[in-house]
Design a protein around this motif. Sequence first.
Motif, mmCIF file in Angstrom:
data_model
loop_
_atom_site.group_PDB
_atom_site.id
_atom_site.type_symbol
_atom_site.label_atom_id
_atom_site.label_comp_id
_atom_site.label_asym_id
_atom_site.label_seq_id
_atom_site.Cartn_x
_atom_site.Cartn_y
_atom_site.Cartn_z
ATOM 1 N N ARG A 1 0.849 -1.212 0.000
ATOM 2 C CA ARG A 1 0.000 0.000 0.000
ATOM 3 C C ARG A 1 0.877 1.252 0.000
ATOM 4 N NH1 ARG A 1 -3.231 -3.101 3.889
ATOM 5 N NH2 ARG A 1 -5.028 -3.906 2.723
ATOM 6 N N GLU A 2 1.971 1.218 0.802
ATOM 7 C CA GLU A 2 2.903 2.362 0.836
ATOM 8 C C GLU A 2 3.561 2.578 -0.529
ATOM 9 O OE1 GLU A 2 5.845 2.034 3.964
ATOM 10 O OE2 GLU A 2 4.243 1.495 5.383
ATOM 11 N N LEU A 3 4.021 1.447 -1.119
ATOM 12 C CA LEU A 3 4.707 1.523 -2.412
ATOM 13 C C LEU A 3 3.808 2.095 -3.497
ATOM 14 C CD1 LEU A 3 6.706 -1.811 -2.750
ATOM 15 C CD2 LEU A 3 7.612 0.482 -3.143
ATOM 16 N N PHE A 4 2.530 1.719 -3.436
ATOM 17 C CA PHE A 4 1.594 2.117 -4.479
ATOM 18 C C PHE A 4 0.842 3.404 -4.132
ATOM 19 C CE2 PHE A 4 1.236 -1.212 -7.783
ATOM 20 C CZ PHE A 4 2.204 -2.086 -7.282
ATOM 21 N N ALA A 5 1.235 4.061 -3.043
ATOM 22 C CA ALA A 5 0.511 5.251 -2.593
ATOM 23 C C ALA A 5 0.493 6.330 -3.674
ATOM 24 C CB ALA A 5 1.123 5.783 -1.304
ATOM 25 N N ASP A 6 1.584 6.417 -4.447
ATOM 26 C CA ASP A 6 1.671 7.446 -5.493
ATOM 27 C C ASP A 6 1.064 7.003 -6.818
ATOM 28 O OD1 ASP A 6 3.025 8.865 -3.643
ATOM 29 O OD2 ASP A 6 5.020 8.331 -4.408
ATOM 30 N N ALA A 7 0.654 5.744 -6.898
ATOM 31 C CA ALA A 7 0.131 5.232 -8.174
ATOM 32 C C ALA A 7 -1.240 5.841 -8.459
ATOM 33 C CB ALA A 7 0.033 3.718 -8.102
ATOM 34 N N PRO A 8 -1.652 5.866 -9.731
ATOM 35 C CA PRO A 8 -2.980 6.393 -10.068
ATOM 36 C C PRO A 8 -4.082 5.631 -9.333
ATOM 37 C CG PRO A 8 -1.684 5.983 -12.046
ATOM 38 C CD PRO A 8 -0.913 5.421 -10.909
ATOM 39 N N GLU A 9 -5.204 6.279 -9.135
ATOM 40 C CA GLU A 9 -6.280 5.727 -8.321
ATOM 41 C C GLU A 9 -6.744 4.345 -8.801
ATOM 42 O OE1 GLU A 9 -9.836 5.436 -8.731
ATOM 43 O OE2 GLU A 9 -9.976 4.707 -6.666
ATOM 44 N N PRO A 10 -6.962 4.136 -10.138
ATOM 45 C CA PRO A 10 -7.430 2.805 -10.572
ATOM 46 C C PRO A 10 -6.443 1.697 -10.201
ATOM 47 C CG PRO A 10 -7.599 4.398 -12.368
ATOM 48 C CD PRO A 10 -6.841 5.075 -11.281
ATOM 49 N N ARG B 1 -4.472 1.734 -7.542
ATOM 50 C CA ARG B 1 -4.604 1.478 -6.095
ATOM 51 C C ARG B 1 -5.833 0.618 -5.804
ATOM 52 N NH1 ARG B 1 -5.215 6.744 -3.623
ATOM 53 N NH2 ARG B 1 -4.968 7.709 -5.674
ATOM 54 N N THR B 2 -6.931 0.865 -6.548
ATOM 55 C CA THR B 2 -8.128 0.039 -6.383
ATOM 56 C C THR B 2 -7.816 -1.402 -6.783
ATOM 57 O OG1 THR B 2 -9.413 1.971 -7.009
ATOM 58 C CG2 THR B 2 -10.580 -0.154 -6.982
ATOM 59 N N ALA B 3 -7.109 -1.543 -7.907
ATOM 60 C CA ALA B 3 -6.747 -2.889 -8.376
ATOM 61 C C ALA B 3 -5.927 -3.618 -7.315
ATOM 62 C CB ALA B 3 -5.963 -2.793 -9.682
ATOM 63 N N LEU B 4 -5.009 -2.898 -6.680
ATOM 64 C CA LEU B 4 -4.169 -3.507 -5.643
ATOM 65 C C LEU B 4 -5.034 -4.003 -4.485
ATOM 66 C CD1 LEU B 4 -1.249 -4.056 -4.569
ATOM 67 C CD2 LEU B 4 -1.446 -1.872 -3.372
ATOM 68 N N GLU B 5 -5.968 -3.145 -4.030
ATOM 69 C CA GLU B 5 -6.835 -3.549 -2.916
ATOM 70 C C GLU B 5 -7.637 -4.788 -3.280
ATOM 71 O OE1 GLU B 5 -6.850 -2.756 0.183
ATOM 72 O OE2 GLU B 5 -5.235 -1.311 -0.213
ATOM 73 N N ASN B 6 -8.100 -4.844 -4.553
ATOM 74 C CA ASN B 6 -8.866 -6.019 -4.990
ATOM 75 C C ASN B 6 -8.003 -7.275 -4.994
ATOM 76 O OD1 ASN B 6 -11.047 -4.385 -5.380
ATOM 77 N ND2 ASN B 6 -10.723 -4.137 -7.605
ATOM 78 N N ALA B 7 -6.721 -7.084 -5.300
ATOM 79 C CA ALA B 7 -5.843 -8.248 -5.493
ATOM 80 C C ALA B 7 -5.226 -8.749 -4.193
ATOM 81 C CB ALA B 7 -4.748 -7.901 -6.497
ATOM 82 N N ILE B 8 -5.113 -7.875 -3.195
ATOM 83 C CA ILE B 8 -4.388 -8.242 -1.968
ATOM 84 C C ILE B 8 -4.913 -9.533 -1.311
ATOM 85 C CG2 ILE B 8 -4.205 -7.517 0.474
ATOM 86 C CD1 ILE B 8 -3.035 -4.890 -0.511
ATOM 87 N N PRO B 9 -6.242 -9.750 -1.192
ATOM 88 C CA PRO B 9 -6.679 -11.011 -0.552
ATOM 89 C C PRO B 9 -6.129 -12.251 -1.273
ATOM 90 C CG PRO B 9 -8.515 -9.491 -0.771
ATOM 91 C CD PRO B 9 -7.376 -8.878 -1.530
ATOM 92 N N ASP B 10 -6.111 -12.219 -2.613
ATOM 93 C CA ASP B 10 -5.579 -13.363 -3.364
ATOM 94 C C ASP B 10 -4.080 -13.525 -3.145
ATOM 95 O OD1 ASP B 10 -7.841 -14.323 -4.389
ATOM 96 O OD2 ASP B 10 -7.665 -13.362 -6.375
ATOM 97 N N MET B 11 -3.384 -12.388 -3.110
ATOM 98 C CA MET B 11 -1.934 -12.453 -2.946
ATOM 99 C C MET B 11 -1.558 -13.019 -1.578
ATOM 100 S SD MET B 11 -1.199 -8.734 -4.640
ATOM 101 C CE MET B 11 0.556 -8.612 -4.769
ATOM 102 N N GLN B 12 -2.505 -12.924 -0.626
ATOM 103 C CA GLN B 12 -2.181 -13.378 0.731
ATOM 104 C C GLN B 12 -2.323 -14.886 0.891
ATOM 105 O OE1 GLN B 12 -4.607 -10.730 3.066
ATOM 106 N NE2 GLN B 12 -2.868 -9.385 3.478
ATOM 107 N N THR B 13 -3.049 -15.557 -0.021
ATOM 108 C CA THR B 13 -3.089 -17.018 0.065
ATOM 109 C C THR B 13 -1.851 -17.571 -0.643
ATOM 110 O OG1 THR B 13 -4.555 -16.878 -1.848
ATOM 111 C CG2 THR B 13 -5.567 -17.442 0.260
#
Lengths: 456, 198
Positions: free
Chosen positions: B17-26, B28-40
């Motif tokens: 989240r810190e790394l992508f803080a400067d990334a465009p909004e879409p 950052r949304t994509a990252l939030e959507n992907a994080i649960p999958d990345m955690q398995t």
Amino acid sequence: MSLLGRSGGGPRRSAVGVELDDIQATVLRYRPEPYYGTHVMLHVDEAAAGRELLRRLAPYIDSAADWWQAGNAWTAVAISYPGLVSLGVPEDSLESFPETFRQGMAARSDALGDTGPNDPKRWDAPFGTGQIHIQLSIFSDDRAKWHRAMETARQQYQGLSGTAVLTIQDFGAQPGDRNPLGYKDLIGQPAIEGSGVEPLPGQGRPIKAGEFILGYPGEAGVPLLMPQPEVLGRNGTFVGVRKYQSRVGAFNRFLQANGQTEQERELLAAKLVGRWRSGAPLTLAPGQDDPGLGQDPQRNDDFTYAEDTHGRRVPFGAHMRRMNPRDTALAQLADVNLHRIIRRSTTYGVPYDAAALTEHDDESPHGIYFIFLGARAMDTIEFLQREWINNGNFMTLGDERDPVIGLQDEAGIFTIPEEPVRRRIHGLETFNVLRGGEYLFMPSLSALNWLAELSG
Amino acid sequence: MTTQQSNDTEQQAEKLRELFADAPEPVRTALENAIPDMQTRGSAPPLESAGRIGKRQGKVSELTMIAPVAPDATKRLRTLLEMLGGNFDGAEKVGTVHDMRFVFLDNDTKLLFATAYDGDWDDYISDFATKIPDLMDIVFSAIQGWPGIRDPSIKDFLVKYQIPADAWYVANPDLTVVETRRLQRVGKALDEFLDKIG
């Protein structure tokens, strides 16, 4: 292995193409039969004292001149990288040694697959600590001559201030010269071009001297890189020592669990190695042992796998077929002449006992100081460990490992090709556990003098 | 998942989240959507070293080399590769090479060579020097300064131009070339057997 065949006279001579009188005897002289000897590990505290030690020892280090003649006991000397540093070898010269040698065997444990029970953390002191600087080895075919040579060596190092003895390990004196698991060993050494002796039957074409002795062309037609200056590198070679503890109880339990009768157990023991314990190869004696064949150096290595392409005599995974595949069609491209080593194994401890079945027997001190020599000994042993010992891919055997010196996990498997279908034996254990190891450099006699005369 | 692992993945998510803080909004949304999958955690074996250089996953390693092309060598190699038409008999024999890619870069002044292979980096290089030296020299003499496969310094020469991958993924990390060929044979034999009894 003796060069003097039962069915022949002395060895057949051929042209000499290497400087035998400058090369250490052990590089070419086979371990005698019977054999007695001692390894002495030494530490050098002060460079001047270490050089004094080499000066004193030099007159007693034997050359390979007339190596084919049985003779007196002989003494060999080899030096580790920390040893070269402690002797005050100049920096630019130290840097000319191969990186693997400079790191040492313990630091190369990842490349060697020395993990778990073979991890250097579990080794016996002083192996892997960097303390071993000089290894002296005395070989003899006679108990009295061995004692005399040992006494001579002892007079050179004993009480020499600035040096210290770390360990002394006697070896040999085994009934029938058998190894810790009861096999006749060291059959089938590589033939070396220019060494002065014709190959034994089945030994294959002589391999270029540069694969075993620094300063001569190797199989690719050019000399390997060698330590500098030339006087230091030329006519020397690299040595690896691997100290194995043999788990005789585990080995015997495995035979008991997988063989109903004595005959079945002996056949299984033969399948694991590719030879009956007498040394007779399964290629020539597939059904039953032939001790006369096993004893005869003119015949016991005289075979190819041309008639055994399915592995029904010698399984593809057998120790002997893995370590020297000869004409086996390999699944991966490999030059079988590039991965040969000179072996000078030395068995220590109590002799093999077929009745030893307990876990206590696994720990009683007996095993092998496996000693191998070659101009690229580090590369070769790391290749063998990764590709041909702890791997089965080259023989299309998947994850199967060498049944004798492989490091097995719980799922250790050994496949024996049979008609109509192969037999797979599960539950193979690690029968030889690594308890120590070093990479060493075995200098020529002129290099030994060069080292002894260093200043600074 | 143990408490320790749970904490680790939570920390990783925070770091992303810190790394992508400067990334465009879409993004950052994509990252939030992907994080649960990345955690398995997947079952892929960890990345290891392929020896002296490069990465390995399971039994399969990567090698990427970018080297300057010798004068006039581009045309020779390009024509040779065209004539071979993907038919590399030497690589076939080697039995550890999954694929090879040759790409000329920067106006044909550089050669990119990339391959996936089984095992460790330098295990078989000396074998190439005695078993298939001509094939090696014909192809790789396109590299400026190629000393010849038999040259004792060849490994150091190759390392100079190799660039280790930052990421490496293998779909079947335990399938070597040899094992794949074996499974093909077993599959065929099994089908023949089933045809007979079916």
